[in-house]
Design a protein around this motif. Structure first.
Motif, PDB file in Angstrom:
ATOM      1  N   GLN A   7     -42.886  -0.573  16.677  1.00 20.16           N
ATOM      2  CA  GLN A   7     -42.002  -1.547  17.329  1.00 20.16           C
ATOM      3  C   GLN A   7     -42.168  -2.933  16.709  1.00 20.16           C
ATOM      4  OE1 GLN A   7     -40.123  -2.946  21.371  1.00 20.16           O
ATOM      5  NE2 GLN A   7     -42.199  -2.298  21.735  1.00 20.16           N
ATOM      6  N   PHE A  61     -34.034   2.035  19.856  1.00 17.42           N
ATOM      7  CA  PHE A  61     -34.000   0.572  19.900  1.00 17.42           C
ATOM      8  C   PHE A  61     -32.604   0.066  19.586  1.00 17.42           C
ATOM      9  CE2 PHE A  61     -33.997   0.054  15.272  1.00 17.42           C
ATOM     10  CZ  PHE A  61     -34.446   1.300  14.875  1.00 17.42           C
ATOM     11  N   SER A 118     -38.430   5.909  24.667  1.00 13.68           N
ATOM     12  CA  SER A 118     -39.471   6.450  23.815  1.00 13.68           C
ATOM     13  C   SER A 118     -39.945   7.771  24.396  1.00 13.68           C
ATOM     14  CB  SER A 118     -40.628   5.454  23.732  1.00 13.68           C
ATOM     15  OG  SER A 118     -41.775   6.092  23.234  1.00 13.68           O
ATOM     16  N   PHE A 127     -38.407   6.997  18.977  1.00 12.89           N
ATOM     17  CA  PHE A 127     -38.319   5.616  19.441  1.00 12.89           C
ATOM     18  C   PHE A 127     -36.876   5.120  19.326  1.00 12.89           C
ATOM     19  CE2 PHE A 127     -38.777   0.992  18.888  1.00 12.89           C
ATOM     20  CZ  PHE A 127     -39.610   0.694  19.966  1.00 12.89           C
ATOM     21  N   GLN A 155     -37.529  -2.039  22.660  1.00 14.16           N
ATOM     22  CA  GLN A 155     -37.616  -0.610  22.936  1.00 14.16           C
ATOM     23  C   GLN A 155     -36.584  -0.241  23.995  1.00 14.16           C
ATOM     24  OE1 GLN A 155     -41.512   0.795  23.846  1.00 14.16           O
ATOM     25  NE2 GLN A 155     -40.775   2.464  25.130  1.00 14.16           N
TER      26      GLN A 155
END
Ligand code: SER
Length: 590
Positions: A461, A488, A477, A486, A474
């Protein structure tokens, strides 16, 4: 005497005394993870004070740009600043007390240099304790130059000991020089070190022959060092008989500019004066951070967060003064022009500085205006602001609790923080029920591999934020023993180059064998320290915050490895655009 002149003659003096003049180091230390900013001239020189030879020799002098945030709440009075310039000279195992004191005296009193009246100078020396003896030697050298006993004061460790700059490192007893401004003493016990304004500290000679170790004990260094520090702003104020550091040449024009922007005429009231001083100090500090070649933008983390706070405090004070137009770039231009010859990075990074001030001011002014409107509306309707209102302002308007509290205090209203906290807990319980079972930080299995992947995800991250910008957050996850997934906020595929850079940063941090540690704190504290995470959802008494050294900080339930070395090799397997502005990265560790 102006700032530039003082800087010039100080360096000239030490050049004549065979010192090499070295440039100011970065305002953000390169290799000291225990502090965010350079707080003194000796700070970048620590390894040399510990014994490593300096390429320029063992007698050095310079002017260092410094930033200290410890007293940020005191900025607004006559003497406190977060940004200042410090003149200093160093002996790295060369001369010691006698020469340091004699040179200081010559520079202060000789008419070729500052030519101060010797009668007005008094000094303090270390009185000694169980660990380090009384510094009679320094006192004797002061007597030799002609200072009578009644102007030599022996003080304890809290006053006459300096360092280390971080948690460990070089330090030692010091002797400080004060100038008597002629004011009446505030009491019978008034003496140098008293804060009433009669005695102005102008110089500090530190005799660094100790090293403070991690366990809190001291050991003797191999060599005797001298580290001295003279703050330019304070000294220029003293030399000109001024009452505050805001009257000197590097600050007065900025004060005037802010007055003009706010249409304030003399005499101004105390609140206006305080707001102006905060703006003047903070704009300088922020400009110098942005001027660094590292190109650090405002963010929610570490140094970037301090920068953001400085900028936002400036905007808030501008709002208090009723400044309606955008004003940060204009003030920043003044700072750039005033200092650019001494610090060429200001000119070099001018565009970056102005761009960031403009953006941050646009963003925060809007939030501030919206929040303020709502705040005033509630106040008008209810004639008070409750904790529930503060909560609403926070969740729906992104209005920081500190600002609501500050505004309420100005209206004589106290916000019940306990109730505010209860509101949050209630809110949290609701959201916890809604997400029951899926909230364990996306962690289904606490086996060793998932633990390694979990820490790797924090590194990922942060690496994403460094490469793509600190807007990256984030959004989801999920970790299994095989891989981490992950999600984003980013609208398009990353280039191969970006992916490679991100992977490299993570592996670099693994190679650096950084410590991972957990701290327990309130969400407010976590937020103030720039931790990433979901504050609203996790507002409870305390949260755990995991830090990977100074690289990453996140609110998280864990578990994590204790050192990044344990993670192994990190590998990005694939990326996927999952729509609505979201990207997904799948990665694993070998
Ligand atoms: N390090 C000491 C100080 O900051 C002397 O330079 O005062």
């Amino acid at each position: 005497m102006e700032s530039n002149e003082l800087r010039r003659i100080y360096l000239q003096f030490f050049k004549e005394k065979n010192h090499a003049i070295i440039p100011s180091a970065s305002i953000m230390p390169d290799d000291d993870p225990t502090v965010l900013f350079t707080t003194a001239g000796m700070h970048p020189l620590q390894v040399y004070l510990m014994g490593q030879p300096h390429p320029a020799g063992n007698r050095l002098a310079n002017c260092q740009k410094c930033l200290r945030t410890g007293d940020i709440d005191d900025v607004g009075d006559a003497t406190h600043l977060t940004f200042f310039e410090m003149l200093g000279n160093w002996s790295l195992g060369d001369y010691f007390k006698k020469e340091a004191i004699t040179m200081s005296w010559e520079f202060l009193t000789d008419t070729r240099w500052l030519g101060l009246d010797p009668e007005k100078i008094s000094v303090t020396v270390f009185e000694g304790d169980e660990e380090v003896p009384r510094d009679e030697e320094s006192a004797n050298y002061w007597r030799e130059v002609g200072i009578p006993d009644d102007r030599i004061h022996y003080l304890d460790r809290s006053e006459n000991w300096w360092g280390p700059a971080g948690e460990t490192g070089p330090c030692g007893p010091d002797t400080e020089m004060f100038y008597d401004t002629g004011k009446n003493p505030c009491s019978e016990t008034c003496r140098p070190g008293c804060n009433c304004g009669k005695f102005f500290e102008i110089w500090n000679d530190v005799f660094m022959s100790y090293n403070k170790k991690a366990d809190g004990t001291y050991e003797k260094l191999k060599q005797h060092n001298v580290d001295t520090g003279m703050g330019i702003e304070r000294t220029v104020a003293v030399l000109n008989g001024m009452q505050s550091v805001f009257e000197i040449d590097s600050n007065a024009p900025l004060v005037e500019k802010v007055m003009k922007l706010a249409r304030i005429k003399e005499p101004m009231n105390e609140e206006q004066q305080r707001a102006i001083r905060i703006i003047v100090d903070h704009i300088k500090a922020a400009t110098f951070i942005l001027a660094d070649d590292k190109h650090l933008p405002p963010s929610n983390l570490g140094q970037g967060y301090v920068l953001r706070r400085l900028i936002r405090r400036t905007i808030r004070q501008g709002n208090l003064l009723n400044i309606k137009q955008q004003f940060l770039p204009e003030l920043a231009y003044f700072v750039i022009n005033f200092y650019k010859e001494t610090y060429p990075e200001l000119e070099r990074n001018k565009e970056f500085i102005i761009e960031n001030f403009t953006q941050e001011e646009d963003k925060f002014s809007k939030a501030l205006r919206r929040g303020l409107r709502k705040f005033n509306k509630i106040l008008k309707e209810k004639e008070t602001i409750t904790a529930e209102d503060a909560f609403l302002l926070f969740t729906s308007f992104g209005f920081p609790l500190e600002i609501t509290t500050e505004l309420a205090t100005e209206q004589g209203i106290t916000i019940n923080l306990e109730v505010f906290k209860e509101e949050f807990e209630h809110h949290r319980d609701l959201s916890r029920k809604a997400t029951a079972g899926t909230f364990q930080s996306g962690l289904a299995d606490h086996s060793e591999r998932t633990t390694r992947l979990h820490t790797a995800t924090h590194l990922l991250q942060q690496a994403l934020r460094e490469i793509l910008g600190d807007h990256i957050e984030q959004k989801g996850s999920n970790i299994t023993p095989e891989r981490t997934r992950f999600d984003f906020n980013h609208p398009k595929n990353l280039s191969m180059e970006e992916l490679k850079k991100i992977e490299d940063i993570v592996n670099q941090k693994i190679k650096e064998a950084l410590p991972v540690y957990k701290e327990i704190m309130t969400p407010q504290e976590a937020k103030e320290q720039g931790a990433l995470g979901f504050f609203e959802d996790r507002y409870e008494g305390k949260v755990s915050v995991y830090s990977v050294d100074s690289f990453s900080k996140e609110i998280c339930t864990g578990p994590h490895v204790t050192n990044t070395q344990e993670i192994g090799n990190f590998r990005i397997q694939k990326q996927k655009n999952i729509g609505t502005g979201l990207m997904r990265i799948r990665a694993t560790v070998d």
